[in-house]
Design an enzyme around this catalytic site. Sequence first.
Site, mmCIF file in Angstrom:
data_model
loop_
_atom_site.group_PDB
_atom_site.id
_atom_site.type_symbol
_atom_site.label_atom_id
_atom_site.label_comp_id
_atom_site.label_asym_id
_atom_site.label_seq_id
_atom_site.Cartn_x
_atom_site.Cartn_y
_atom_site.Cartn_z
ATOM 1 N N ASP A 192 31.207 52.830 59.001
ATOM 2 C CA ASP A 192 29.882 52.644 58.413
ATOM 3 C C ASP A 192 29.003 51.728 59.269
ATOM 4 O OD1 ASP A 192 30.519 54.275 56.279
ATOM 5 O OD2 ASP A 192 31.349 52.623 55.114
ATOM 6 N N GLY A 234 36.506 54.817 61.067
ATOM 7 C CA GLY A 234 36.247 53.425 60.727
ATOM 8 C C GLY A 234 37.187 52.920 59.652
ATOM 9 N N ARG A 305 41.920 44.477 55.901
ATOM 10 C CA ARG A 305 41.228 43.196 55.697
ATOM 11 C C ARG A 305 40.431 43.187 54.401
ATOM 12 N NH1 ARG A 305 38.286 46.253 59.151
ATOM 13 N NH2 ARG A 305 35.993 46.194 59.144
HETATM 14 C C1 LIG Z 1 41.503 46.160 41.629
HETATM 15 C C2 LIG Z 1 40.967 47.196 42.519
HETATM 16 C C3 LIG Z 1 39.674 46.798 43.153
HETATM 17 C C4 LIG Z 1 39.040 47.965 43.846
HETATM 18 C C5 LIG Z 1 37.579 47.745 44.067
HETATM 19 C C6 LIG Z 1 36.995 48.999 44.567
HETATM 20 C C7 LIG Z 1 35.520 48.924 44.766
HETATM 21 C C8 LIG Z 1 35.205 49.765 45.941
HETATM 22 C C9 LIG Z 1 33.761 49.988 46.163
HETATM 23 C C10 LIG Z 1 33.569 50.236 47.606
HETATM 24 C C11 LIG Z 1 32.151 50.491 47.971
HETATM 25 C C12 LIG Z 1 32.052 50.698 49.424
HETATM 26 C C13 LIG Z 1 30.668 50.733 49.913
HETATM 27 C C14 LIG Z 1 30.687 50.776 51.428
HETATM 28 C C15 LIG Z 1 30.629 49.713 52.171
HETATM 29 C C16 LIG Z 1 30.756 49.761 53.667
HETATM 30 O O1 LIG Z 1 29.495 49.987 54.236
HETATM 31 C C17 LIG Z 1 31.301 48.431 54.176
HETATM 32 C C18 LIG Z 1 31.520 48.487 55.694
HETATM 33 O O2 LIG Z 1 32.453 49.455 56.022
HETATM 34 P P1 LIG Z 1 33.130 49.593 57.480
HETATM 35 O O3 LIG Z 1 32.060 49.752 58.491
HETATM 36 O O4 LIG Z 1 33.968 50.813 57.419
HETATM 37 O O5 LIG Z 1 33.898 48.338 57.732
HETATM 38 N N1 LIG Z 1 32.574 48.158 53.543
HETATM 39 C C19 LIG Z 1 32.732 47.122 52.730
HETATM 40 O O6 LIG Z 1 31.854 46.327 52.548
HETATM 41 C C20 LIG Z 1 34.080 46.984 52.076
HETATM 42 C C21 LIG Z 1 33.941 46.666 50.617
HETATM 43 C C22 LIG Z 1 35.307 46.530 50.028
HETATM 44 C C23 LIG Z 1 35.240 46.002 48.637
HETATM 45 C C24 LIG Z 1 36.581 45.755 48.057
HETATM 46 N N1 LIG Z 2 32.367 48.375 71.906
HETATM 47 C C1 LIG Z 2 32.162 47.598 70.843
HETATM 48 N N2 LIG Z 2 32.655 46.341 70.801
HETATM 49 C C2 LIG Z 2 32.491 45.562 69.728
HETATM 50 N N3 LIG Z 2 31.850 45.958 68.602
HETATM 51 C C3 LIG Z 2 31.341 47.199 68.584
HETATM 52 C C4 LIG Z 2 31.473 48.079 69.690
HETATM 53 N N4 LIG Z 2 30.872 49.254 69.373
HETATM 54 C C5 LIG Z 2 30.370 49.107 68.133
HETATM 55 N N5 LIG Z 2 30.654 47.884 67.642
HETATM 56 C C6 LIG Z 2 30.329 47.289 66.326
HETATM 57 O O1 LIG Z 2 31.531 47.289 65.539
HETATM 58 C C7 LIG Z 2 31.183 47.207 64.177
HETATM 59 C C8 LIG Z 2 32.214 47.904 63.310
HETATM 60 O O2 LIG Z 2 32.277 49.228 63.667
HETATM 61 P P1 LIG Z 2 32.761 50.415 62.745
HETATM 62 O O3 LIG Z 2 32.822 51.613 63.655
HETATM 63 O O4 LIG Z 2 31.902 50.529 61.569
HETATM 64 O O5 LIG Z 2 34.244 50.025 62.333
HETATM 65 P P2 LIG Z 2 34.860 49.459 60.964
HETATM 66 O O6 LIG Z 2 34.658 50.525 59.940
HETATM 67 O O7 LIG Z 2 36.301 49.244 61.273
HETATM 68 O O8 LIG Z 2 34.128 48.204 60.610
HETATM 69 C C9 LIG Z 2 29.803 47.821 64.073
HETATM 70 O O9 LIG Z 2 28.961 46.905 63.429
HETATM 71 C C10 LIG Z 2 29.352 48.070 65.496
HETATM 72 O O10 LIG Z 2 28.066 47.542 65.714
#
Ligand SMILES: CCCCCCCCCCCCC/C=C/[C@@H](O)[C@H](COP(=O)(O)O)NC(=O)CCCCC
Ligand SMILES: Nc1ncnc2c1ncn2[C@@H]1O[C@H](COP(=O)(O)OP(=O)(O)O)[C@@H](O)[C@H]1O
Length: 587
Positions: A192, A234, A305
Site C-alpha cells: 500500500d 507488500g 510487525r
Molecule cells: C483481535 C483481532 C484484531 C484484528 C484487527 C483487524 C483490523 C484490520 C483493519 C485493517 C485495515 C487496513 C487498512 C490498510 C492500511 C494500509 O494502508 C497500511 C499500510 O500497509 P502496507 O503498505 O502494506 O504496510 N497498513 C496498516 O496500517 C496496518 C494496520 C493494521 C491494524 C492492525
Molecule cells: N528501494 C526502496 N528502499 C526503501 N524504501 C522504499 C524503496 N522503494 C519504496 N520504498 C518505500 O517503502 C515503503 C513500504 O513499501 P511497501 O511496498 O508498501 O511495503 P510494505 O507493505 O511492506 O510496507 C513505501 O512507503 C515506499 O515509499
Amino acid sequence: MEETDLRLESSLWVGNKRYRAVLTGWHFNWTEVDKKNIDKKTISVPVAEVIGVEEGRVEILPQKSIEDTDKDFTVFYVKRSSSGSSYGLLWRLGRTQFSCLSRVLRDQWTKHLRAALKTHSPLRPNRLLVFINPFGGKEKGRKIYHSLVAPLFELAGISSHVIVTERANQARDHLLKKDLTGFDGVVCVGGDGMFSEILHGLIGRTQQEAGLCENDPAATLQPCPLHIGIVPAGSTDCVCYATVGVIDPVTSALHIIIGDSQPLDVCSVHHASALVRYSVSLLGYGFYGDVLAESEKHRWMGPLRYDYSGTMVYLSNRSYAGIVQYLPADPLLSSPRDRTRCLSGCGVCSRSTERLFSHSSDAGSLYSSHLSQFSSDTEGEWVSVEGRFRCVSLTCMSSSCPKSPLGLSPSAHLADGTGDLILVWDTHPLGFLKFLYRHTSTQDQFDMPFVEVHRVKAVRFSLPPEKEEEAYEEIRGSSGGIDEEAGYIETVSRSGSQVSLAETGTGREMTKEQKTTTPFLCGLCCSKAPAVSVWNCDGEILPTTEILSRIHGQLVRLYARGIEDGAAMHNCGEENDKCDSRYTLHK
Ligand SMILES: CCCCCCCCCCCCC/C=C/[C@@H](O)[C@H](COP(=O)(O)O)NC(=O)CCCCC
Ligand SMILES: Nc1ncnc2c1ncn2[C@@H]1O[C@H](COP(=O)(O)OP(=O)(O)O)[C@@H](O)[C@H]1O
Ligand SMILES: [Ca+2]
C-alpha cells in the site's frame, strides 16, 4: 467455413475431438460435435478475456516452448477458480491448442481473433512503466514480477520499462518529473505504501499539467489519465484486496493485460491550506495511528510487525480527545449500514459516475458546487461531535484485506464519491477488543453502542483547545524543540526520507523524531499517556494532527474491475476446480 466481418465459424480439433468453433465478435465458443446431445458442452470465452493468440502449439509454463506446426494455433485466456479463503475469484491462464484443416484456415482464425481483441478491449495497455519495491512485504517483489508477471506481459505483447527502486519516493519523483509519453499505465509491484507513492506521483503530475493548485482544499482535481496496476508484494495489500478480491500476482497481471478499468475515490488531506497527503484506504487516528508508529520500529519482522504492534497498542489501552466535524453525504443514495457490498459492476458507483461527470463540460458549475461545500453559507450542514475516541477512521472504500476480509466498512463503495467515517468512542478494553475482533468475521462491527458510522463527503479533525496546548508541550518536551521559524509540514516516509514540504505557518507540526517516538514511548514506558495520537494515512504517519479531509470522486483508475461475485460466476454445476466454463455469467 462462414465469415462476416469479425464473425468466423468452422470445425476445429482439440486433440482428437472435433469441435464447432464460433467467433461472434464478443465471444469465442467451441462445442464438441461428435457427442450425444445431452453431454454437449460449450466452452465460451469473452473476447475481452483472451490474453493472446499464437501460431503453432505453444506453452509458456514452466518455460516458453513453441512447436511451429502450420495448421495449429493456441489461444490463452482468463480462467476463473475459487480462491478458498478470499471473497474474490482467482484468475489463471487457460490455454487451448486448436488444429485446423488447412494453414489458410489457421491464419484466418488468428487474424480474426487478434482483430476482435483490438476492437473489443480498447483499454488494453501496449506499454507500461513498472516500479518494483524490492523491500516491500517479504522482499519478494522482484521474484514475483520476473517469474509470474513478466512472462504474461510478454505473451500479451506488452512492452514494459522496469525500474527497481533504490530509495523511497523514487517512483513518486519519477512520475512527477520524467517524460511519461507513450505509457498507457503504471504498475506498482509492492504494498500500500508503494501504491501511495504512485498515487501521489500521478495525481501531482496531472494537477501540475492542468495548472491546478493541490494546496486548495476546495479545488476540483483533474482525474489522472494513466491507469494504475497493482501487483501485490507488500504487507497489508489492502488496495489490491479491496479492488480485486484476492492477493494474487497472476490475477492482478491478467486484469492489467485485458485493460480492466476500476475508478477509485481519493481522499485529500489538508492542514492550514496546504496539501498534506492523499489517501484511498485508511486515514486513521488513535489505535491505527499508534499501531503504525509502533510497527515502524519492528519493520524487520515483515508483515508480522502489525500483529505484534496491534497487540502492544491494544494493551496500552489508550483513548484520545478530539473534535470531529463531518459533512454528511446524501442519505438517499446509500448508507454504510445498508448491508450491500460494492461488487464488480456496482450500480451505486455507476450512478455516481453519471452524477460526478455529467456536468464536466460545464467546468465552472462543477467547481463552484464543490467550493460551496466549504463556504461559510453551508457551515450549518456540518455536524460536530467532541469527546474521547479509541479511534477515528475515514475510508473511501471497504479497506478489506486478508486480516479483515470484509474490511473497515464492508458496505463502502470504491467509486461513489463518498467515504465512511467510523467513530469509536472511548469504551472498556473488552468492548474495544470485541469491536476489533468483529473485523475478522462477518459480525457487524458497527452494531455496538460506542461505535458510529457516517457516510460523508468531508471531515475535519481538531484538538480541544486545552489538548492543543498539552500536545504542543508534549512535542516540545520529547523533541528538544521545533524550528518555529521554518513553519513547514515535513512528511517523512517510513524509510525516513523526505516526502514533501508544504508551508503552513503554524510551526506546530511534529518532526520525524516525534512521529516515531512520541505516541508509543509515552504510552507504554512512561506513566503519562500521550495527549495526542498520530494519523495513519495509508501506512504513512502524517506530520499534522489537525486536518481537513475531502473525498474526490473517481480521481484515479486502476486496472481492476472490483470484486467479482463468485456465486454468480459459478453456476455451471461443476465444482470450482473442475469448472472449465470461464464465461462471465449474469453480470
Ligand atoms: C483481535 C483481532 C484484531 C484484528 C484487527 C483487524 C483490523 C484490520 C483493519 C485493517 C485495515 C487496513 C487498512 C490498510 C492500511 C494500509 O494502508 C497500511 C499500510 O500497509 P502496507 O503498505 O502494506 O504496510 N497498513 C496498516 O496500517 C496496518 C494496520 C493494521 C491494524 C492492525
Ligand atoms: N528501494 C526502496 N528502499 C526503501 N524504501 C522504499 C524503496 N522503494 C519504496 N520504498 C518505500 O517503502 C515503503 C513500504 O513499501 P511497501 O511496498 O508498501 O511495503 P510494505 O507493505 O511492506 O510496507 C513505501 O512507503 C515506499 O515509499
Ligand atoms: Ca467511496
